[in-house]
Design a protein around this motif. Sequence first.
Motif, PDB file in Angstrom:
ATOM      1  N   PHE A 163       0.800  -1.219   0.000  1.00 28.23           N
ATOM      2  CA  PHE A 163       0.000   0.000   0.000  1.00 28.23           C
ATOM      3  C   PHE A 163       0.836   1.274   0.000  1.00 28.23           C
ATOM      4  CE2 PHE A 163      -3.653  -2.637   0.930  1.00 28.23           C
ATOM      5  CZ  PHE A 163      -4.687  -1.929   0.328  1.00 28.23           C
ATOM      6  N   VAL A 164       2.056   1.223   0.549  1.00 27.15           N
ATOM      7  CA  VAL A 164       2.851   2.445   0.574  1.00 27.15           C
ATOM      8  C   VAL A 164       3.193   2.914  -0.840  1.00 27.15           C
ATOM      9  CG1 VAL A 164       5.123   1.331   0.734  1.00 27.15           C
ATOM     10  CG2 VAL A 164       4.762   3.603   1.747  1.00 27.15           C
ATOM     11  N   PHE A 165       3.388   1.990  -1.766  1.00 22.07           N
ATOM     12  CA  PHE A 165       3.626   2.366  -3.166  1.00 22.07           C
ATOM     13  C   PHE A 165       2.325   2.817  -3.821  1.00 22.07           C
ATOM     14  CE2 PHE A 165       7.244  -0.384  -2.263  1.00 22.07           C
ATOM     15  CZ  PHE A 165       8.281   0.332  -2.844  1.00 22.07           C
ATOM     16  N   TRP A 166       1.244   2.119  -3.536  1.00 23.20           N
ATOM     17  CA  TRP A 166      -0.045   2.478  -4.123  1.00 23.20           C
ATOM     18  C   TRP A 166      -0.474   3.873  -3.688  1.00 23.20           C
ATOM     19  CZ3 TRP A 166      -4.775   3.404  -1.663  1.00 23.20           C
ATOM     20  CH2 TRP A 166      -5.890   3.501  -2.528  1.00 23.20           C
ATOM     21  N   ILE A 167      -0.258   4.174  -2.391  1.00 20.43           N
ATOM     22  CA  ILE A 167      -0.695   5.458  -1.841  1.00 20.43           C
ATOM     23  C   ILE A 167       0.001   6.621  -2.539  1.00 20.43           C
ATOM     24  CG2 ILE A 167      -0.572   6.918   0.224  1.00 20.43           C
ATOM     25  CD1 ILE A 167      -0.940   4.279   1.836  1.00 20.43           C
ATOM     26  N   HIS A 168       1.298   6.509  -2.755  1.00 27.22           N
ATOM     27  CA  HIS A 168       2.067   7.649  -3.233  1.00 27.22           C
ATOM     28  C   HIS A 168       2.254   7.690  -4.748  1.00 27.22           C
ATOM     29  CE1 HIS A 168       2.889   9.110   0.745  1.00 27.22           C
ATOM     30  NE2 HIS A 168       3.407   7.958   1.116  1.00 27.22           N
ATOM     31  N   PHE A 169       1.967   6.614  -5.445  1.00 24.70           N
ATOM     32  CA  PHE A 169       2.237   6.611  -6.884  1.00 24.70           C
ATOM     33  C   PHE A 169       1.026   6.273  -7.741  1.00 24.70           C
ATOM     34  CE2 PHE A 169       6.427   5.446  -4.984  1.00 24.70           C
ATOM     35  CZ  PHE A 169       7.097   6.615  -5.326  1.00 24.70           C
ATOM     36  N   PHE A 203      -6.850   5.617   4.462  1.00 24.57           N
ATOM     37  CA  PHE A 203      -6.460   5.990   5.819  1.00 24.57           C
ATOM     38  C   PHE A 203      -7.647   6.039   6.769  1.00 24.57           C
ATOM     39  CE2 PHE A 203      -2.586   7.362   3.661  1.00 24.57           C
ATOM     40  CZ  PHE A 203      -1.646   6.785   4.507  1.00 24.57           C
ATOM     41  N   ILE A 204      -8.845   6.233   6.260  1.00 25.59           N
ATOM     42  CA  ILE A 204     -10.024   6.070   7.111  1.00 25.59           C
ATOM     43  C   ILE A 204     -10.132   4.611   7.566  1.00 25.59           C
ATOM     44  CG2 ILE A 204     -12.550   6.034   7.119  1.00 25.59           C
ATOM     45  CD1 ILE A 204     -12.512   8.475   5.317  1.00 25.59           C
ATOM     46  N   ALA A 205     -10.011   3.701   6.583  1.00 18.53           N
ATOM     47  CA  ALA A 205     -10.088   2.268   6.908  1.00 18.53           C
ATOM     48  C   ALA A 205      -8.932   1.850   7.807  1.00 18.53           C
ATOM     49  CB  ALA A 205     -10.087   1.446   5.621  1.00 18.53           C
ATOM     50  N   ASN A 206      -7.729   2.351   7.538  1.00 12.90           N
ATOM     51  CA  ASN A 206      -6.550   1.987   8.320  1.00 12.90           C
ATOM     52  C   ASN A 206      -6.662   2.486   9.753  1.00 12.90           C
ATOM     53  OD1 ASN A 206      -3.870   0.784   8.409  1.00 12.90           O
ATOM     54  ND2 ASN A 206      -3.098   2.869   8.634  1.00 12.90           N
ATOM     55  N   VAL A 222      -3.679   8.834  11.470  1.00  9.69           N
ATOM     56  CA  VAL A 222      -4.550   9.962  11.792  1.00  9.69           C
ATOM     57  C   VAL A 222      -4.006  11.258  11.200  1.00  9.69           C
ATOM     58  CG1 VAL A 222      -5.417  11.391  13.695  1.00  9.69           C
ATOM     59  CG2 VAL A 222      -5.476   8.894  13.883  1.00  9.69           C
ATOM     60  N   SER A 223      -2.693  11.431  11.209  1.00  6.60           N
ATOM     61  CA  SER A 223      -2.110  12.654  10.641  1.00  6.60           C
ATOM     62  C   SER A 223      -2.361  12.743   9.136  1.00  6.60           C
ATOM     63  CB  SER A 223      -0.611  12.702  10.943  1.00  6.60           C
ATOM     64  OG  SER A 223       0.111  11.737  10.199  1.00  6.60           O
ATOM     65  N   HIS A 224      -2.346  11.582   8.452  1.00  5.32           N
ATOM     66  CA  HIS A 224      -2.680  11.582   7.028  1.00  5.32           C
ATOM     67  C   HIS A 224      -4.115  12.042   6.814  1.00  5.32           C
ATOM     68  CE1 HIS A 224       1.046   9.354   6.514  1.00  5.32           C
ATOM     69  NE2 HIS A 224       0.901   9.435   5.197  1.00  5.32           N
ATOM     70  N   LEU A 225      -5.029  11.553   7.640  1.00  2.00           N
ATOM     71  CA  LEU A 225      -6.425  11.967   7.519  1.00  2.00           C
ATOM     72  C   LEU A 225      -6.585  13.462   7.713  1.00  2.00           C
ATOM     73  CD1 LEU A 225      -8.587   9.235   9.313  1.00  2.00           C
ATOM     74  CD2 LEU A 225      -8.540   9.802   6.883  1.00  2.00           C
ATOM     75  N   ALA A 226      -5.844  13.975   8.722  1.00  2.00           N
ATOM     76  CA  ALA A 226      -5.939  15.408   9.009  1.00  2.00           C
ATOM     77  C   ALA A 226      -5.469  16.242   7.817  1.00  2.00           C
ATOM     78  CB  ALA A 226      -5.122  15.736  10.250  1.00  2.00           C
ATOM     79  N   VAL A 227      -4.425  15.782   7.141  1.00  2.86           N
ATOM     80  CA  VAL A 227      -3.907  16.512   5.974  1.00  2.86           C
ATOM     81  C   VAL A 227      -4.848  16.395   4.781  1.00  2.86           C
ATOM     82  CG1 VAL A 227      -2.032  16.624   4.294  1.00  2.86           C
ATOM     83  CG2 VAL A 227      -1.510  16.353   6.726  1.00  2.86           C
ATOM     84  N   TYR A 228      -5.323  15.168   4.520  1.00  2.00           N
ATOM     85  CA  TYR A 228      -6.144  14.955   3.329  1.00  2.00           C
ATOM     86  C   TYR A 228      -7.522  15.608   3.448  1.00  2.00           C
ATOM     87  CZ  TYR A 228      -2.665  11.537   1.866  1.00  2.00           C
ATOM     88  OH  TYR A 228      -1.507  10.924   1.485  1.00  2.00           O
ATOM     89  N   ARG A 229      -7.951  15.888   4.680  1.00  2.00           N
ATOM     90  CA  ARG A 229      -9.254  16.511   4.851  1.00  2.00           C
ATOM     91  C   ARG A 229      -9.212  18.020   4.678  1.00  2.00           C
ATOM     92  NH1 ARG A 229     -12.101  13.259   9.946  1.00  2.00           N
ATOM     93  NH2 ARG A 229     -12.496  11.327   8.806  1.00  2.00           N
ATOM     94  N   GLU A 230      -8.013  18.584   4.710  1.00  2.00           N
ATOM     95  CA  GLU A 230      -7.881  20.030   4.541  1.00  2.00           C
ATOM     96  C   GLU A 230      -8.205  20.449   3.110  1.00  2.00           C
ATOM     97  OE1 GLU A 230      -7.402  22.177   6.913  1.00  2.00           O
ATOM     98  OE2 GLU A 230      -7.176  20.656   8.488  1.00  2.00           O
TER      99      GLU A 230
END
Length: 388
Positions: A326-332, A343-346, A380-388
């Motif tokens: 998933f780390v490759f899927w998330i960023h690429f 990240f909601i599911a995670n 949680v920090s990813h969620l906080a960033v992506y929700r902005e």
Amino acid sequence: MKKFIFLYILGLLLSLQIMWAQEKDSLRFSLLTCAPGVEVYELFGHTAIRYENYSTGEDLVFNYGMFSFDAPNFLYRFVKGETDYELGVVPYAHFEQEYRGRGTKVYTQELNLTSEEKLRLLYFLLHNAEPTQSTYRYNYFYDNCTTRARDAIESIISGQVIYPDRGAKTSFRKIVHKHLETYPWEKFGIDFCLGETADKRINSRLQMFAPFHTKQAFQTAYIISTKGDTRPLLLSEKLLIDVEDRAHKAPFFTPLLCMSLFFLLNLFIAWYQWKKKTILKFYDFVLYGIQGIMGCIIAFLFFFSIHPTVGTNWLICVFNPIPLLFVFWIHFLSTPLGRKRYFIANTLWLTMCLFGYFFVPQHFNLAVLPLVLSFWVNSVSHLAVYRE
């Protein structure tokens, strides 16, 4: 070396016919229990059988704990549970020299055997030591150097050995922990690999996988002969090799301390990502790489190892190879919406796992908690960033 041992054993076998006619009380067998050493494979102690013949001057130790690190694919086979051990025979003088050199105490318990039982035990051990018979598939909890020695003794008894149940409530893991009080990293590693099965209550016989539990069981054991007579299993017990105990000091940087510092680092990175409204991609690869690599170990043990206590490890819920993918899927490959959903599911999954830490019927090393919290905070920090 093996050729020498084979020829030596052959000579002993040929001399058995003579020994039948000799004074049979010249034989003595004892159970040797060695205190824990400092190497990883010495931390739980050791068991062997000593054979003495006062007529011929023979003094040998039969040791079911022989193995070689140089064996092909030793580490892979050990992790998979396919390690082979051997029964070796060495002169007692060599055995004593080795354990005195290690600084290890050795206790001896003389067995209360009849003349016929002594000869049967000698023949049994000599037969087991033959090159075609000496190798066996080692299993730490169920078939090791201690259980082999105990089973050898029981097999030649004219009757049955009875071990009074001490009623101690314990498990494989608790017995292991007793030997690792000043070895926190080894304790963390073993706890990380063992599953729920290692926490189940075990009876007195299963507890005898540990050398000192067998030593204690022999102290109160007795034999009921085929004629109904009873006699104690032991004639005597004493400290055979007395050396000064070598104290082992636990390291300052324990797993709990290191994982707690790691958690604080993740708190800072989570705060930084939220504050700057950005994701540190390189750190994602580090964090999820750690989780995925640890997960590969757990997954291999869970699905492929034949060790009987690693296939029920609840840690596989958090530590598995999925983060590496998933780390490759998330960023690429993923879209912003896909990343958000992941990240909601995670976060929900890690939250459930954190609650499960207190309710799942498996003991987890306390150092695992800040480690899992690190993954949760990052998610949680990813969620906080992506929700902005």
